[in-house]
Design a protein around this motif. Structure first.
Motif, mmCIF file in Angstrom:
data_model
loop_
_atom_site.group_PDB
_atom_site.id
_atom_site.type_symbol
_atom_site.label_atom_id
_atom_site.label_comp_id
_atom_site.label_asym_id
_atom_site.label_seq_id
_atom_site.Cartn_x
_atom_site.Cartn_y
_atom_site.Cartn_z
ATOM 1 N N GLN A 1 0.860 -1.191 0.000
ATOM 2 C CA GLN A 1 0.000 0.000 0.000
ATOM 3 C C GLN A 1 0.890 1.233 0.000
ATOM 4 O OE1 GLN A 1 -3.351 -0.525 0.190
ATOM 5 N NE2 GLN A 1 -3.393 -2.640 0.920
ATOM 6 N N LEU A 2 0.626 2.111 -0.948
ATOM 7 C CA LEU A 2 1.383 3.358 -1.029
ATOM 8 C C LEU A 2 0.398 4.505 -0.835
ATOM 9 C CD1 LEU A 2 4.331 4.199 -1.725
ATOM 10 C CD2 LEU A 2 3.607 4.386 -4.087
ATOM 11 N N LEU A 3 0.646 5.325 0.152
ATOM 12 C CA LEU A 3 -0.179 6.514 0.370
ATOM 13 C C LEU A 3 0.649 7.720 -0.054
ATOM 14 C CD1 LEU A 3 -2.799 7.790 1.441
ATOM 15 C CD2 LEU A 3 -1.673 7.963 3.682
ATOM 16 N N ASN A 4 0.195 8.389 -1.101
ATOM 17 C CA ASN A 4 0.946 9.528 -1.657
ATOM 18 C C ASN A 4 0.310 10.851 -1.223
ATOM 19 O OD1 ASN A 4 2.893 10.910 -3.145
ATOM 20 N ND2 ASN A 4 1.779 10.707 -5.071
ATOM 21 N N LYS A 5 1.059 11.887 -1.360
ATOM 22 C CA LYS A 5 0.641 13.261 -1.038
ATOM 23 C C LYS A 5 0.385 13.436 0.447
ATOM 24 C CE LYS A 5 -1.173 13.887 -5.691
ATOM 25 N NZ LYS A 5 -2.243 14.328 -6.566
ATOM 26 N N VAL A 6 1.172 12.755 1.275
ATOM 27 C CA VAL A 6 0.976 12.879 2.723
ATOM 28 C C VAL A 6 1.292 14.290 3.217
ATOM 29 C CG1 VAL A 6 1.293 10.432 3.254
ATOM 30 C CG2 VAL A 6 3.286 11.942 3.204
ATOM 31 N N ASP A 7 2.023 15.057 2.412
ATOM 32 C CA ASP A 7 2.342 16.431 2.801
ATOM 33 C C ASP A 7 1.107 17.330 2.858
ATOM 34 O OD1 ASP A 7 2.565 15.873 -0.051
ATOM 35 O OD2 ASP A 7 3.096 17.981 -0.307
ATOM 36 N N VAL A 8 0.033 16.938 2.179
ATOM 37 C CA VAL A 8 -1.171 17.774 2.182
ATOM 38 C C VAL A 8 -2.283 17.178 3.051
ATOM 39 C CG1 VAL A 8 -0.647 18.812 -0.058
ATOM 40 C CG2 VAL A 8 -2.064 16.739 0.037
ATOM 41 N N ALA A 9 -1.957 16.168 3.837
ATOM 42 C CA ALA A 9 -2.978 15.497 4.658
ATOM 43 C C ALA A 9 -3.772 16.465 5.550
ATOM 44 C CB ALA A 9 -2.342 14.385 5.484
ATOM 45 N N PRO A 10 -3.135 17.426 6.223
ATOM 46 C CA PRO A 10 -3.919 18.332 7.082
ATOM 47 C C PRO A 10 -4.960 19.138 6.301
ATOM 48 C CG PRO A 10 -1.585 18.477 7.619
ATOM 49 C CD PRO A 10 -1.692 17.657 6.362
ATOM 50 N N ALA A 11 -4.633 19.527 5.083
ATOM 51 C CA ALA A 11 -5.562 20.336 4.288
ATOM 52 C C ALA A 11 -6.790 19.544 3.857
ATOM 53 C CB ALA A 11 -4.845 20.906 3.066
ATOM 54 N N PHE A 12 -6.669 18.214 3.835
ATOM 55 C CA PHE A 12 -7.776 17.375 3.380
ATOM 56 C C PHE A 12 -8.468 16.637 4.522
ATOM 57 C CE2 PHE A 12 -5.568 18.184 -0.536
ATOM 58 C CZ PHE A 12 -6.596 18.287 -1.449
ATOM 59 N N ASP A 13 -8.119 16.995 5.762
ATOM 60 C CA ASP A 13 -8.731 16.316 6.908
ATOM 61 C C ASP A 13 -8.583 14.803 6.813
ATOM 62 O OD1 ASP A 13 -9.527 18.093 8.777
ATOM 63 O OD2 ASP A 13 -11.607 18.271 8.073
ATOM 64 N N PHE A 14 -7.471 14.360 6.267
ATOM 65 C CA PHE A 14 -7.243 12.918 6.111
ATOM 66 C C PHE A 14 -6.993 12.320 7.487
ATOM 67 C CE2 PHE A 14 -4.988 9.028 5.120
ATOM 68 C CZ PHE A 14 -5.581 8.593 3.946
ATOM 69 N N ASP A 15 -7.824 11.362 7.863
ATOM 70 C CA ASP A 15 -7.724 10.724 9.178
ATOM 71 C C ASP A 15 -6.789 9.516 9.083
ATOM 72 O OD1 ASP A 15 -8.048 9.323 11.555
ATOM 73 O OD2 ASP A 15 -10.184 9.836 11.708
ATOM 74 N N MET A 16 -5.523 9.729 9.426
ATOM 75 C CA MET A 16 -4.509 8.674 9.296
ATOM 76 C C MET A 16 -4.833 7.478 10.186
ATOM 77 S SD MET A 16 -1.880 8.250 7.343
ATOM 78 C CE MET A 16 -1.227 9.861 6.917
ATOM 79 N N ASP A 17 -5.402 7.727 11.365
ATOM 80 C CA ASP A 17 -5.749 6.622 12.263
ATOM 81 C C ASP A 17 -6.854 5.749 11.653
ATOM 82 O OD1 ASP A 17 -3.885 7.421 14.116
ATOM 83 O OD2 ASP A 17 -5.329 8.569 15.315
ATOM 84 N N ARG A 18 -7.836 6.391 11.056
ATOM 85 C CA ARG A 18 -8.928 5.648 10.413
ATOM 86 C C ARG A 18 -8.390 4.821 9.241
ATOM 87 N NH1 ARG A 18 -13.995 8.434 7.210
ATOM 88 N NH2 ARG A 18 -15.127 6.524 6.768
#
Ligand SMILES: [Zn+2]
Length: 143
Positions: free
Chosen positions: A85-102
């Motif tokens: 599994q590759l998760l890309n664009k992690v640098d913009v995670a805060p701007a997208f409310d990406f819930d890393m724990d979920r």
């Protein structure tokens, strides 16, 4: 790096015969003996690609942060099928409310054995670990 575009003609997935034609085209263009790895980028559909064997050694699921942390829940098959599994664009995670724990919890449930890499192709974050792992996979396949 040589590239060959595979036109799906409106299909929502690639099929083995399309890959066979592309491999023949690579052979004519540069000779297969000169190729170490062929990357097949499948179409963006997250459902059909699981059902079609393309003859690949390894299937890698690439999710971009802007696509949302809910994708593994909505499309579990492709995340279960993936060898990594590759998760890309992690640098913009805060701007997208990406819930890393979920996201992490869902992958723990769906496919705990697949290695995971969090990267930013734009900033280079995580790329060394990803590339080292990929090179290891290639060396393992050669052996
Ligand atoms: Zn399809």
């Amino acid at each position: 790096m040589p590239a060959i575009q595979i036109n799906t003609g409106g299909l929502c997935h690639l099929e083995g015969n399309m890959i066979m034609e592309a491999v023949d085209a690579f052979d004519q263009a540069v000779g297969l003996e000169n190729i170490d790895v062929i990357f097949i980028e499948n179409v963006g559909n997250l459902v059909c690609p699981v059902d079609f064997d393309l003859g690949e050694n390894l299937s890698i699921m690439i999710l971009s942060v802007p696509e949302g942390d809910d994708k593994p829940i909505k499309y579990p098959g492709i995340f279960q099928h993936a060898g990594a599994q590759l998760l890309n664009k992690v640098d913009v995670a805060p701007a997208f409310d990406f819930d890393m724990d979920r996201y992490t919890k869902t992958l723990d449930d769906l496919n705990p054995q697949a290695p995971r890499f969090a990267v930013s192709a734009r900033k280079g974050e995580g790329m060394d670990a990803w590339c080292d792992w990929l090179i290891g996979q290639i060396e393992q396949a050669r052996a």
